[in-house]
Design an enzyme around this catalytic site. Sequence first.
Site, PDB file in Angstrom:
ATOM      1  N   HIS A 219      -0.732  15.625 -14.640  1.00 26.61           N
ATOM      2  CA  HIS A 219      -2.193  15.498 -14.755  1.00 26.61           C
ATOM      3  C   HIS A 219      -2.699  16.197 -16.029  1.00 26.61           C
ATOM      4  O   HIS A 219      -3.711  15.789 -16.582  1.00 26.61           O
ATOM      5  CB  HIS A 219      -2.896  16.064 -13.512  1.00 26.61           C
ATOM      6  CG  HIS A 219      -2.605  17.505 -13.262  1.00 26.61           C
ATOM      7  ND1 HIS A 219      -1.544  17.938 -12.495  1.00 26.61           N
ATOM      8  CD2 HIS A 219      -3.225  18.608 -13.716  1.00 26.61           C
ATOM      9  CE1 HIS A 219      -1.525  19.265 -12.459  1.00 26.61           C
ATOM     10  NE2 HIS A 219      -2.528  19.696 -13.194  1.00 26.61           N
TER      11      HIS A 219
ATOM     12  N   LYS B  23       0.862  -1.179   0.000  1.00 25.69           N
ATOM     13  CA  LYS B  23       0.000   0.000   0.000  1.00 25.69           C
ATOM     14  C   LYS B  23       0.899   1.230   0.000  1.00 25.69           C
ATOM     15  O   LYS B  23       1.847   1.294   0.778  1.00 25.69           O
ATOM     16  CB  LYS B  23      -0.867  -0.002   1.264  1.00 25.69           C
ATOM     17  CG  LYS B  23      -1.883   1.104   1.317  1.00 25.69           C
ATOM     18  CD  LYS B  23      -2.596   1.210   2.656  1.00 25.69           C
ATOM     19  CE  LYS B  23      -3.103  -0.108   3.178  1.00 25.69           C
ATOM     20  NZ  LYS B  23      -3.841   0.038   4.452  1.00 25.69           N
TER      21      LYS B  23
ATOM     22  N   CYS C 235       0.164  15.171  -5.694  1.00 26.69           N
ATOM     23  CA  CYS C 235      -0.412  14.509  -6.863  1.00 26.69           C
ATOM     24  C   CYS C 235      -1.601  13.634  -6.467  1.00 26.69           C
ATOM     25  O   CYS C 235      -1.552  12.913  -5.479  1.00 26.69           O
ATOM     26  CB  CYS C 235       0.654  13.635  -7.536  1.00 26.69           C
ATOM     27  SG  CYS C 235       0.053  12.697  -8.952  1.00 26.69           S
TER      28      CYS C 235
ATOM     29  N   CYS D 253      -3.276  12.225  -9.403  1.00 29.40           N
ATOM     30  CA  CYS D 253      -3.541  11.495 -10.647  1.00 29.40           C
ATOM     31  C   CYS D 253      -2.682  10.238 -10.765  1.00 29.40           C
ATOM     32  O   CYS D 253      -2.877   9.450 -11.681  1.00 29.40           O
ATOM     33  CB  CYS D 253      -3.313  12.395 -11.855  1.00 29.40           C
ATOM     34  SG  CYS D 253      -1.573  12.727 -12.253  1.00 29.40           S
TER      35      CYS D 253
ATOM     36  N   CYS E 220       2.889  16.941  -7.116  1.00 25.76           N
ATOM     37  CA  CYS E 220       2.404  17.176  -8.479  1.00 25.76           C
ATOM     38  C   CYS E 220       3.546  17.724  -9.327  1.00 25.76           C
ATOM     39  O   CYS E 220       4.264  18.632  -8.895  1.00 25.76           O
ATOM     40  CB  CYS E 220       1.245  18.184  -8.438  1.00 25.76           C
ATOM     41  SG  CYS E 220       0.693  18.735 -10.060  1.00 25.76           S
TER      42      CYS E 220
HETATM   43 FE1  FES Z   1      -0.712  14.236 -10.576  1.00 26.03          FE
HETATM   44 FE2  FES Z   1      -0.559  16.838 -10.892  1.00 26.03          FE
HETATM   45  S1  FES Z   1      -2.092  15.767  -9.913  1.00 26.03           S
HETATM   46  S2  FES Z   1       0.834  15.345 -11.542  1.00 26.03           S
END
Ligand code: FES
Length: 76
Positions: free
Chosen positions: A55, A23, A40, A42, A51
């Site tokens: 994304h 996990k 991040c 995504c 990030c």
């Molecule tokens: Fe994943 Fe920006 S939210 S790179």
Amino acid sequence: FCPHGRPKPDGIINPCIRRDERKVVDAFDIEDISEKVCFCRCWRSKNWPYCDGAHGPHNKETGDNVGPLVLKVNKD
Ligand code: FES
């Protein structure tokens, strides 16, 4: 393929970040945030857990609408 060039298994959210762990959990001390930090959500960042803008291309390619969690320190 994940951002690191490895094949992405079907049906999972995390394409390739620390796949060897059972996990993926990250913890931060809120007092270590000096002004602002973007995490991040995504699962495509090459600078996980932060990030890196990945994304944007992901959303453009897939029609998704994901973005980072932005934490800001209130200086008042
Ligand atoms: Fe994943 Fe920006 S939210 S790179």
